[in-house]
Scaffold this active site. Structure first.
Site, PDB file in Angstrom:
ATOM      1  N   LEU A 195       0.820  -1.208   0.000  1.00 38.50           N
ATOM      2  CA  LEU A 195       0.000   0.000   0.000  1.00 38.50           C
ATOM      3  C   LEU A 195       0.862   1.269   0.000  1.00 38.50           C
ATOM      4  O   LEU A 195       0.639   2.178   0.792  1.00 38.50           O
ATOM      5  CB  LEU A 195      -0.967   0.018   1.187  1.00 38.50           C
ATOM      6  CG  LEU A 195      -2.075  -1.029   1.147  1.00 38.50           C
ATOM      7  CD1 LEU A 195      -2.973  -0.887   2.360  1.00 38.50           C
ATOM      8  CD2 LEU A 195      -2.886  -0.908  -0.131  1.00 38.50           C
ATOM      9  N   CYS A 196       1.901   1.277  -0.819  1.00 43.29           N
ATOM     10  CA  CYS A 196       2.700   2.489  -0.899  1.00 43.29           C
ATOM     11  C   CYS A 196       2.956   2.864  -2.364  1.00 43.29           C
ATOM     12  O   CYS A 196       4.033   3.272  -2.741  1.00 43.29           O
ATOM     13  CB  CYS A 196       4.000   2.352  -0.117  1.00 43.29           C
ATOM     14  SG  CYS A 196       4.849   0.794  -0.396  1.00 43.29           S
ATOM     15  N   GLY A 197       1.934   2.700  -3.189  1.00 45.28           N
ATOM     16  CA  GLY A 197       2.025   3.154  -4.570  1.00 45.28           C
ATOM     17  C   GLY A 197       3.084   2.408  -5.356  1.00 45.28           C
ATOM     18  O   GLY A 197       3.278   1.210  -5.184  1.00 45.28           O
TER      19      GLY A 197
END
Lengths: 284, 131
Positions: A87-89
């Site tokens: 969940l960090c692009g």
């Protein structure tokens, strides 16, 4: 067309998601600020160490130190720094691409990997790269001894001749919206340009060569530490951005769905009204 | 005549201030610094740096080895880990010492990194000396 009830359930669940992404964004923002402070806090040490290294380079024959020795590169070690969590692009995929291109450039060279961070390890393992070491959960309580231990492992593999070059691949933190994947040569150490502008002679204690011998491992430790700090700040910045986008997208979706809900509600009312009017007409 | 002292680690700037004199654990023996010392770069072993601000009593910082850069009016101590004696947590240091001793007593076990354990023991003992 979905029923009114289905639409309402979807709006409710997206609102829940939005609450989560918003919370994650706030947490990432706080962690990023801390990570940025850590980068700044490391600067005085970095500057001084660099200073001393340059001052010494002028008076020492660096080829005598095993950590400076250039060998023809037949075996290359790559230390890949990624995050432990997702969940960090595009944070992890951009360094992973860097590894892929590095691998395609190094045809005929034996590659081995040290994975720092879970995401990098699964990337490497899934593609059948040769992973010889992994370091998990380094970022949970990021502290200098972790960097020193990683650096120690990499150094001993280089000095023993197991590999001819060590490269660090990580995301460099340029700004909140910009993290750039870089490949930085850790070993052999690229000699710093020496400075000769001193008006005074320095006393070296012990002699420059022994001083250099005790300095270079610390220099390597610090390079790894810096890479960890940069990657950490980049990860949090990237997560903050990704969660900000997610929160905004959720907002857009909620708006769209709320309109659909209203339309559906209205058409139900219209239908009911028509029923009643139709019934009334039949009676009259 | 006072001079500037800075103690920095990769994680933070531990101390910055004006001091009158300083003693540091050089690899080849301890040395003292007063203002106007000849410029010098020295490596330090694990031990304690002692300094005193003008008029104040002596203070100690335990360091895990590192470097001192001495200029005429400024001294910088670089250490990978450093702690002021007033910040040292006695319990933690004792735990670290016990852990290191335990690891050393099991040195038949090939997993034990003797060099690392010995260094850890030395650091712990050094911290305990200051409290």
């Amino acid at each position: 067309m979905a029923t009114l009830k289905q639409l309402r359930t979807r709006v409710a669940s997206i609102k829940n998601i939005q609450r989560v992404t918003n919370a994650m964004q706030l947490v990432a923002a706080a962690r990023m600020r801390k990570a940025q402070e850590d980068i700044l806090a490391a600067r005085p040490y970095a500057d001084k160490l660099e200073n001393i290294l340059r001052r010494l380079s002028g008076s020492v024959d660096t080829t005598l130190n095993p950590m400076f020795v250039e060998r023809p590169v037949e075996r290359l070690a790559v230390a890949l720094i990624t995050s432990d969590r997702g969940l960090c692009g595009g944070f992890n995929s951009s360094v992973s691409r860097q590894v892929t291109s590095l691998a395609s450039e190094s045809e005929g060279i034996d590659l081995s990997f040290a994975a720092i961070g879970r995401k990098g390890r699964s990337f490497l393992v899934n593609r059948d790269y040769n992973v010889v070491a992994d370091y998990m959960d380094v970022f949970r309580d990021l502290a200098f001894p972790a960097a020193a231990s990683i650096a120690g492992d990499l150094t001993s593999r280089f000095v023993s001749g197991e590999v001819d070059r060590v490269v660090l691949v990580y995301n460099e933190f340029r700004s909140v919206s910009q993290q750039i994947p870089v490949a930085h040569q850790l070993l052999p150490i690229v000699p710093a340009e020496s400075v000769e502008d001193e008006s005074e002679e320095f006393i070296f204690e012990p002699d420059p060569r022994r001083l250099m011998d005790s300095l270079v491992p610390r220099h390597v430790n610090f390079q790894v530490w810096r890479a960890l700090l940069e990657s950490n700040a980049g990860e949090q910045a990237s997560r903050m951005q990704a969660m900000d986008n997610a929160t905004k997208n959720a907002g857009d979706l909620i708006e769209q769905l709320t309109q659909d809900v209203n339309k559906a509600r209205q058409s139900t009312i219209t239908l009911e009204l028509m029923d009643i009017i139709g019934g009334a007409e039949a009676v009259v | 005549m006072p001079f500037e002292l800075e103690i920095v680690t990769p994680e933070r700037r531990l101390y910055a201030g004006t001091v009158d004199r300083l003693r540091a654990p050089g690899t080849d023996g301890g040395f003292g610094v007063l203002t106007g010392h000849h410029p010098m770069v020295a490596s330090l072993k694990t031990g304690s740096v002692t300094f005193s601000e003008s008029g104040a009593s002596e203070r100690n910082a335990s360091i895990s080895g590192g470097f001192a850069e001495v200029l005429r009016d400024r001294v910088t101590i670089l250490a990978e880990t450093a702690e002021l004696s007033e910040d040292i947590d006695r319990d933690r240091a004792e735990q670290a010492r016990d852990r290191a001793q335990q690891r050393l007593s099991r040195r038949v076990n090939p997993d034990v990194d003797v060099v690392r354990a010995e260094a850890a023991l030395e650091r712990a003992l050094n911290r305990l000396r200051l409290v």
